[in-house]
Design an enzyme around this catalytic site. Structure first.
Site, short mmCIF file in Angstrom:
data_model
loop_
_atom_site.label_atom_id
_atom_site.label_comp_id
_atom_site.label_asym_id
_atom_site.label_seq_id
_atom_site.Cartn_x
_atom_site.Cartn_y
_atom_site.Cartn_z
N LYS A 117 0.93 -1.33 -0.09
CA LYS A 117 0.05 -0.06 -0.19
C LYS A 117 0.84 1.23 -0.07
O LYS A 117 2.05 1.20 0.45
CB LYS A 117 -0.87 -0.08 1.02
N ASP B 270 -6.57 4.22 -5.28
CA ASP B 270 -7.57 4.10 -4.07
C ASP B 270 -8.28 5.45 -3.76
O ASP B 270 -8.28 6.26 -4.71
CB ASP B 270 -6.58 3.80 -2.98
#
Length: 444
Positions: free
Chosen positions: A124, A164
């Site tokens: 991430k 995202d």
């Protein structure tokens, strides 16, 4: 495995990283029995190795705004685990971004990606940069500055970022353009790309679509039909859009969306042009949903969340910990039968405990919202083969992947009384795949 001892060690090393510690505790508590059945896991210290990322890159991002003023943001990339494939996980651009949130997301991504059955590890990244209110030129300059720091650490077989919150097609385009210039190659190093340069059909909708495929199977396994059910959805971005679209196609009625200003209750259902208007609001109205009420004659409830509504199904589609213990009590008292996290870790631990106690169908984010990263994995496959599948082909593969994830959850989560603990099932299935891969590859 001594969970409390391990958690105390993590809390001492990483104080204040609440989201990350919450995610780790949830997984460890559900895999403890299985873990202790495998002494080889303990001998290789799989748990201790799994809960810490392989590496964390932190970097400053200086860029110049349209007024000619220098701005400085922080950037991150957390490469958590690549035992089963290249690191894979989104980039989030939002003022709330910090190390704890990105570590929680990266940790969750390990198991989510394992569940898809595709060869992808967990990662991430992101920045505290806020793209809202910025011009295209400012977003471009920021993305180029961000990629200037990141490009040497990623690659199609090394680490494949995606979008995202705050990172959509525009941002991915600017990021990819800079990577292509620096690396001097066209490869599938980012997913969520535009169709013109390697993107996949239905990727923007995929998280919501996959979530509804999973929820539909949860209901069918319990002998129920999604047709005619009422659904409360939070959020109003791509995830909520995909979820509302697919729910409507499957015959359910979506009655809510939400934003930071409150939620909309539309008893007539949110479908057709109303779904399209959700995206218009997201693009033009700075995260508020109240204009929906005026346009379509619906009820706007300020500063509250939609979990107080009487619905059959609740689908958190916004952000982490958005459904708490009080919300769970309200939903249970109103007769909810199913809760599916289409956002990452959408429910607090207290809310989850209540759902499990009351034998409510509860689907965790790492299973329910895996459709987004699954379709990113399909985009990687298309890039590697230098071809493009049709929307029908991608959707069919997504449907199959979500079915396989559901089957893994049922296999590993069914309890003696027949209740399916999907949280346990998802965690155990994802963990076993990663742990066995780590064990086979030695202590590295």
């Amino acid at each position: 495995m001594n969970i409390e001892k391990l958690m105390q060690s993590l809390e001492a090393k990483h104080p204040g990283e609440n989201e990350y510690l919450q995610a780790v505790r949830e997984v460890l508590s559900t895999i403890e029995d299985v873990y202790n059945q495998h002494p080889e896991f303990e001998n290789a210290k799989i748990a201790e190795r799994l809960v810490e990322p392989d590496r964390i890159f932190t970097f400053k991002i200086p860029w110049v705004d349209d007024r000619g003023e220098v701005q400085v943001n922080l950037g991150y990339r957390i490469q958590f685990n690549n035992a089963i494939g290249p690191y894979k996980g989104g980039l989030r651009f939002h003022p709330s971004v910090n190390l704890s949130i990105l570590k929680f997301l990266g940790f969750e991504q390990i198991f989510k990606n394992a569940l898809t059955t595709l060869p992808m590890g967990g990662a991430k990244g992101g920045s505290d940069f806020n793209p809202k209110g910025k011009s295209d030129a400012e977003v471009m300059r920021f993305c180029q500055a961000f990629m200037l720091e990141l490009w040497q650490h990623i690659g199609p077989d090394t680490d494949v970022p995606a979008g995202d919150i705050g990172v959509g097609g525009r941002e991915i385009g600017y990021l990819y353009g800079m990577y292509r210039k620096l690396a001097r190659e066209n490869t599938g190093v980012l997913t969520g790309k535009n169709l013109e340069f390697g993107g996949s059909l239905i990727r923007p909708e995929a998280t919501g679509f996959g979530g509804l495929y999973f929820v539909k199977q949860m209901l069918e396994t319990a002998g129920q039909d999604i047709k005619g059910k009422t659904i409360a959805i939070s959020g109003f971005g791509n995830v909520a859009w995909g979820a509302a679209t697919k729910a409507t196609e499957l015959g359910a009625k979506v009655v809510s969306i939400s934003g930071p200003d409150g939620y909309i209750y539309d008893e007539n259902g949110i479908s057709g042009e109303k779904i399209d208007y959700m995206l218009y609001l997201r693009a033009t109205c700075n995260d508020i949903v109240s204009p929906y009420a005026e346009k379509f004659g619906a009820q706007f409830v300020p500063d509250r969340r939609p979990w107080e509504l009487k619905v059959d199904i609740a689908l958190p589609c916004a952000t982490q910990n958005e459904l708490n213990e009080e919300d769970a009590k309200a939903l249970i008292n109103n007769g909810v039968i199913c809760v599916g996290e289409v956002s990452n870790m959408g429910c607090t631990p207290e809310a989850i405990e209540l759902f499990l106690q009351h034998k409510i169908m509860y689907g965790p984010g790492k299973a329910v919202n895996a459709g987004g990263v699954a379709t990113s994995g399909l985009e990687m496959s298309q890039n590697a083969m230098h071809l493009t599948w049709t929307a029908e082909e991608v959707d069919a593969k997504l449907h199959q992947i979500m079915s396989e994830i559901h089957a893994q959850c049922v296999k590993n989560g069914r309890e003696a009384d027949g209740y399916i603990n999907y949280m346990k099932g998802a965690n155990v299935a994802g963990f076993l795949k990663v742990a066995k891969a780590m064990l086979a590859q030695g202590v590295i």
